[in-house]
Design an enzyme around this catalytic site. Structure first.
Site: not given
Length: 630
Positions: A285, A372, A400
């Protein structure tokens, strides 16, 4: 860096005309272009830098837009946007009226699906692949790009499970950088770290399979049986069990995701293979920009910075803290007093500031990954056994977990505190991230208290109240960004549940607000009184549920004209609750509801978004003026 190749790439078709020898140089130009633009127009930097080579390779090998690339989340899609005809518009990215913050089919035919929330790419791509087979479009390739963080979401596993069972030719690219926004967590992270497969073995298998198919020895009916036997033999020889191959999904990798030549070669080799396939690539990243490589979490969305030195431009002027930081400091303070308190977040400890408690009390904080629904049910299990969980989820992402909140928490009347960060309009991240629906969605659920603080002091008091014995399931919603109080610390005192408060007395009209938008209402009321010569009462409802019926009864008896103001959808929200109360009591004043419309609000600054939906200062004053004249 002088850009020599990139200015000539207006579509992926232009890209596909380049010789492979120029692809590495193009990748470096893309990195330079993204860093330069994001230094002055902030956005998601580190994620996009990490997939430059992958993006170039995908558009080079596949015939987009006929072939479909389905991005997961979309933080990493800036190079994709630039290569698909939007380079000249990239300076408008995330700005009001400009390019959208995430890929969207409404913006470009190259953007195949909505991708503001994680873990949906496999399911969406599987649907596309099955559709291609149903429509006899056997030459259409479907590619899902998913990160290791997003792979921790339950929907990703549901998609994998179905992909192993339904006929499809989908290719899944697993972008493994050991990061989501914060460090990835959980068993999948460790599994990917330990997973190694011989590239020589894969190469020999590719060639053998092609030869056998060419000779007519293998047909598609025999493929699955042979694949299972092959996977079993490989597991026996390597003493390694591969979860993907165990689900009859061909696994290739891991390989260097920054080696553009190897990526192109492997993608060409596997793209026409039948059946579901997964290519595992390892990336860094922030690749190619040292500050982002060294501190990827900070450089996920760093704000403005000096592209040459990497110095972030931070205003040192004293400012009120962000609401998330008030949450982080307060839960730590409460946890020091109450040993039953534990903190939970689905992969956002830094974003919600639970990281403050995590640093001091790592044994009492849980980052459960991008999951979640699991976060809510996990909190329910903790509460069932006597703990006091604070589960912090962004408002938009809590959608969610809706069933889990109902079935696994509220139904059992468990003492879980849901702190919904980023409630209301969030600005540049746009409609996938606006916390628009939580009030209307949660209001019908029994056993749930719903509150929203007027300011930082109220947030602290509500958090203190929520963890007291007997409070049950408690929801506290608050916005993204900073409050207004420099002296945000205050004594922790109990707030009477279901009781609002009078901010200001008045005689001509009543304004009822819920949450921090009440501050904006306070300013608008002052301006209206100054310019219109009227007297306006202001009430802070504070609790949507249980609603303060005593206060509403007083308002109904004193005023014939009422305005409600909320930063959630009007349909079913606070204004609807007030109307229902007045209707049930048979005293319905002339009531005007201000809130979010029955449409998705586009991205822009919060001020621009509020002006668009009629929640800015001028709009509130105009509404007051119109109602007074009615």
């Amino acid at each position: 860096m002088e850009l020599k190749i990139l200015p000539n790439i207006n579509t992926p078709e232009d890209l596909r005309q380049l010789p492979e020898e120029q692809l590495s140089a193009l990748c470096e130009e893309l990195r330079s272009d993204i860093v330069s633009e994001l230094s002055v127009n902030p956005g998601h930097l580190a994620s996009s830098l990490g997939v430059i080579e992958l993006t170039v390779a995908l558009h080079y090998v596949f015939s987009t837009p006929y072939d479909r690339i389905v991005w997961d989340v979309g933080h990493q899609a800036y190079a994709h946007k630039i290569l698909t005809g939007r380079r000249d518009l990239f300076k408008t990215n995330r700005k009001f009226g400009g390019l959208r913050p995430f890929p969207s089919p409404d913006e470009s035919e190259y953007d195949t699906f909505a991708c503001g929330h994680a873990s949906n790419s496999i399911s969406a791509a599987l649907g596309m692949s099955v559709a291609a087979m149903q429509k006899k479009e056997e030459d259409r390739h479907i590619v899902a790009v998913i990160g290791d963080g997003a792979m921790s979401g339950g929907l990703a596993f549901e998609g994998l499970n179905n992909a192993s069972d339904k006929p499809n030719n989908m290719l899944i690219i697993l972008n493994d950088n050991n990061m989501s926004i914060d460090q990835s967590v959980g068993g999948m992270k460790q599994y990917l770290l330990n997973l190694h497969t011989s590239s020589t073995y894969n190469r020999l298998r590719f060639r053998a399979a092609r030869t056998l198919q060419k000779w007519g020895i293998i047909d598609e009916n025999r493929r699955r049986t042979i694949l299972r036997f092959n996977n079993a033999m490989k597991s026996l020889i390597t003493r390694q069990k591969n979860i993907f191959e165990g689900m009859d999904i061909r696994y290739f990798g891991p390989m260097d995701g920054h080696d553009i030549k190897q990526l192109v070669r492997v993608l060409k080799e596997i793209k026409d293979m039948k059946g579901p396939k997964l290519l595992h690539i390892k990336t860094t990243k922030g690749k190619g920009y040292q500050p982002a490589e060294e501190e990827a979490t900070i450089w996920h969305a760093p704000g403005k910075f000096d592209a040459e030195t990497g110095e972030r431009k931070v205003d040192e002027t004293p400012k009120p803290p962000k609401f998330q930081d008030v949450f982080g400091e307060t839960i730590l303070e409460l946890a020091r007093r109450n040993p039953r308190i534990v903190g939970i977040t689905p992969a956002m400890p830094t974003g919600c500031s639970l990281s403050l408690m995590m640093k001091e009390m790592p044994e009492r904080t849980y980052d459960v990954g991008i999951a979640e629904g699991h976060a809510a049910t996990f909190a329910g299990g903790l509460a069932k056994e006597g703990m006091q969980p604070f589960c912090n989820i962004y408002s938009a992402f809590s959608q969610r977990a809706y069933d889990n909140i109902i079935h696994d928490v509220a139904l059992l009347d468990l003492p879980v505190v849901f702190c919904l960060d980023r409630a209301g309009l969030v600005g540049e991240d746009g409609p996938t991230h606006h916390g628009a629906f939580d009030l209307a969605a949660l209001r019908p659920i029994p056993n749930v208290t719903i509150a929203s603080p007027y300011d930082e002091h109220e947030l602290r008091r509500l958090m203190y109240t929520a963890q007291l014995p007997g409070k049950g399931t408690f929801v506290i919603r608050y916005p993204r960004g900073r409050g207004e109080l420099l002296d945000w610390q205050c004594p922790l005192e109990e707030v009477p549940v279901g009781k609002g408060r009078t901010i200001k007395e008045g005689t001509d009209l009543a304004v009822i607000s819920l949450g921090p938008i009440g501050k904006d209402a306070t300013r608008a009321i002052a301006e209206a009184e100054r310019t219109l010569g009227c007297s306006i009462a202001h009430y802070d409802l504070r609790f949507l549920k249980p609603i303060d019926e005593e206060m509403l009864s007083e308002i109904g008896s004193k005023f014939s004209k009422v305005i409600t103001i909320e930063d959630g959808v009007k349909a079913g929200g606070m204004g609807s609750a007030v109307l229902e109360y007045f209707s049930d009591k048979g005293t319905v004043p002339h009531l005007v509801r201000l809130g979010l419309p029955d449409s998705f609000v586009p991205h822009g600054s919060v001020a621009e978004e509020r002006r668009l939906v009629g929640l800015d200062n001028d709009s509130i004053v105009q509404t007051i003026s119109s109602l007074l004249k009615a």
